[in-house]
Write a protein that holds these residues in place. Sequence first.
Motif, short mmCIF file in Angstrom:
data_model
loop_
_atom_site.label_atom_id
_atom_site.label_comp_id
_atom_site.label_asym_id
_atom_site.label_seq_id
_atom_site.Cartn_x
_atom_site.Cartn_y
_atom_site.Cartn_z
N ARG A 1 16.73 -16.87 28.33
CA ARG A 1 16.99 -15.54 28.89
C ARG A 1 18.37 -15.54 29.52
NH1 ARG A 1 12.46 -11.94 28.30
NH2 ARG A 1 10.68 -13.29 28.13
N THR A 2 18.97 -14.37 29.52
CA THR A 2 20.24 -14.18 30.23
C THR A 2 20.10 -12.94 31.09
OG1 THR A 2 21.48 -15.17 28.42
CG2 THR A 2 22.73 -13.84 29.97
N ALA A 3 20.57 -13.04 32.31
CA ALA A 3 20.49 -11.91 33.23
C ALA A 3 21.77 -11.85 34.05
CB ALA A 3 19.29 -12.06 34.16
N GLU A 4 22.13 -10.65 34.44
CA GLU A 4 23.23 -10.46 35.37
C GLU A 4 22.62 -10.17 36.73
OE1 GLU A 4 25.99 -7.50 34.01
OE2 GLU A 4 26.41 -8.62 32.18
N VAL A 5 23.06 -10.92 37.73
CA VAL A 5 22.52 -10.78 39.08
C VAL A 5 23.67 -10.79 40.08
CG1 VAL A 5 20.32 -11.89 38.49
CG2 VAL A 5 22.21 -13.27 39.37
N CYS A 6 23.36 -10.43 41.30
CA CYS A 6 24.30 -10.58 42.40
C CYS A 6 24.05 -11.95 43.02
CB CYS A 6 24.08 -9.50 43.45
SG CYS A 6 24.56 -7.87 42.92
N ALA A 7 25.12 -12.66 43.30
CA ALA A 7 25.01 -13.98 43.93
C ALA A 7 25.86 -13.99 45.20
CB ALA A 7 25.47 -15.06 42.96
N ARG A 8 25.66 -15.04 46.00
CA ARG A 8 26.37 -15.16 47.27
C ARG A 8 27.02 -16.53 47.35
NH1 ARG A 8 24.78 -17.24 52.15
NH2 ARG A 8 22.65 -17.38 51.38
N ARG A 9 28.28 -16.53 47.73
CA ARG A 9 29.00 -17.79 47.94
C ARG A 9 28.72 -18.30 49.35
NH1 ARG A 9 32.87 -14.80 44.84
NH2 ARG A 9 33.29 -15.90 42.90
N GLU B 1 26.28 -14.29 35.88
CA GLU B 1 25.43 -14.29 34.69
C GLU B 1 24.65 -15.60 34.70
OE1 GLU B 1 26.59 -12.90 30.47
OE2 GLU B 1 26.89 -15.08 30.49
N VAL B 2 23.34 -15.49 34.54
CA VAL B 2 22.47 -16.67 34.54
C VAL B 2 21.75 -16.73 33.21
CG1 VAL B 2 20.57 -17.85 35.69
CG2 VAL B 2 22.10 -16.40 37.02
N SER B 3 21.91 -17.85 32.51
CA SER B 3 21.15 -18.11 31.29
C SER B 3 20.17 -19.21 31.64
CB SER B 3 22.07 -18.58 30.16
OG SER B 3 23.03 -17.59 29.86
N TYR B 4 18.90 -18.92 31.46
CA TYR B 4 17.91 -19.91 31.87
C TYR B 4 16.90 -20.14 30.76
CZ TYR B 4 15.51 -15.58 33.14
OH TYR B 4 14.98 -14.33 33.13
N SER B 5 16.34 -21.34 30.81
CA SER B 5 15.31 -21.70 29.84
C SER B 5 14.42 -22.78 30.48
CB SER B 5 15.93 -22.20 28.54
OG SER B 5 16.70 -23.36 28.77
N THR B 6 13.34 -23.07 29.79
CA THR B 6 12.41 -24.11 30.26
C THR B 6 12.11 -25.05 29.11
OG1 THR B 6 10.43 -22.88 29.63
CG2 THR B 6 11.32 -22.45 31.82
N TRP B 7 11.63 -26.19 29.46
CA TRP B 7 11.13 -27.12 28.47
C TRP B 7 10.04 -27.97 29.10
CZ3 TRP B 7 15.45 -28.13 31.24
CH2 TRP B 7 15.62 -29.40 31.74
N GLN B 8 9.17 -28.48 28.26
CA GLN B 8 8.01 -29.26 28.74
C GLN B 8 8.11 -30.70 28.24
OE1 GLN B 8 4.38 -27.89 29.45
NE2 GLN B 8 5.27 -26.06 30.32
N THR B 9 7.71 -31.60 29.10
CA THR B 9 7.56 -33.01 28.72
C THR B 9 6.24 -33.47 29.33
OG1 THR B 9 8.59 -33.96 30.69
CG2 THR B 9 10.07 -33.36 28.87
N ASP B 10 5.91 -34.73 29.12
CA ASP B 10 4.70 -35.29 29.74
C ASP B 10 4.80 -35.25 31.26
OD1 ASP B 10 3.65 -35.75 27.27
OD2 ASP B 10 4.31 -37.84 27.17
N ALA B 11 6.02 -35.24 31.76
CA ALA B 11 6.22 -35.23 33.21
C ALA B 11 6.07 -33.83 33.82
CB ALA B 11 7.60 -35.78 33.56
N TYR C 1 13.15 -26.57 34.32
CA TYR C 1 13.91 -25.33 34.21
C TYR C 1 15.40 -25.66 34.24
CZ TYR C 1 9.42 -23.43 35.57
OH TYR C 1 8.09 -23.13 35.62
N THR C 2 16.15 -24.95 33.43
CA THR C 2 17.60 -25.10 33.41
C THR C 2 18.22 -23.72 33.59
OG1 THR C 2 17.50 -26.96 31.90
CG2 THR C 2 19.59 -25.81 32.03
N ALA C 3 19.24 -23.65 34.41
CA ALA C 3 19.99 -22.40 34.58
C ALA C 3 21.47 -22.70 34.40
CB ALA C 3 19.73 -21.81 35.95
#
Length: 170
Positions: free
Chosen positions: A48-56, A65-75, A79-81
């Motif tokens: 997914r990609t989303a545009e959001v407001c962020a704070r420094r 712009e945040v592109s995020y995804s997930t993945w599964q392992t045995d552990a 999540y990655t952004a």
Amino acid sequence: RAEEIFGYLEAEALGKPWAMFAPRELQESYRERVKHSVALPEFARLGRTAEVCARRKDGTVFPLEVSYSTWQTDAGTFYTALVRDITERKRAEAELRQSREHYRTLFDQACAMQENLRNLSNQILHVPPNQGAKFPAMDTVWVTGKLQTVRNDSMMGVSGYQVTADSVTK
């Protein structure tokens, strides 16, 4: 690169809630949105990609712009952004919008002026055929539906005459 974008050193940000990068007034709604999104089955499968407001760190708010995804392992689920500061892109888009609006306004005004001139020329002046810019000593000028005779002593064209709805004067 994240240190440059947000202004936090790695040691300051690792292990902290991601909401620290959200504007304070939006932190709760961001938390709810993420909680809701993570619960959806398709979230795990799709990037997914989303545009959001962020704070420094210094408190300034900026578009991100945040592109995020997930993945599964045995552990477990991970999540990655990937984040990108899109301040310059948003600035360029705004400039482009302003430029388009400016030139659209100029175009509309030019079209209106052209139409006004066309209407005015149809109301004000009738140049006899084959006379070009030189008129005889007496000219017939059509002024808003009335024929007027105008003395034209050695004048080229019709410059020097004031044309109103009722008369032509020198």
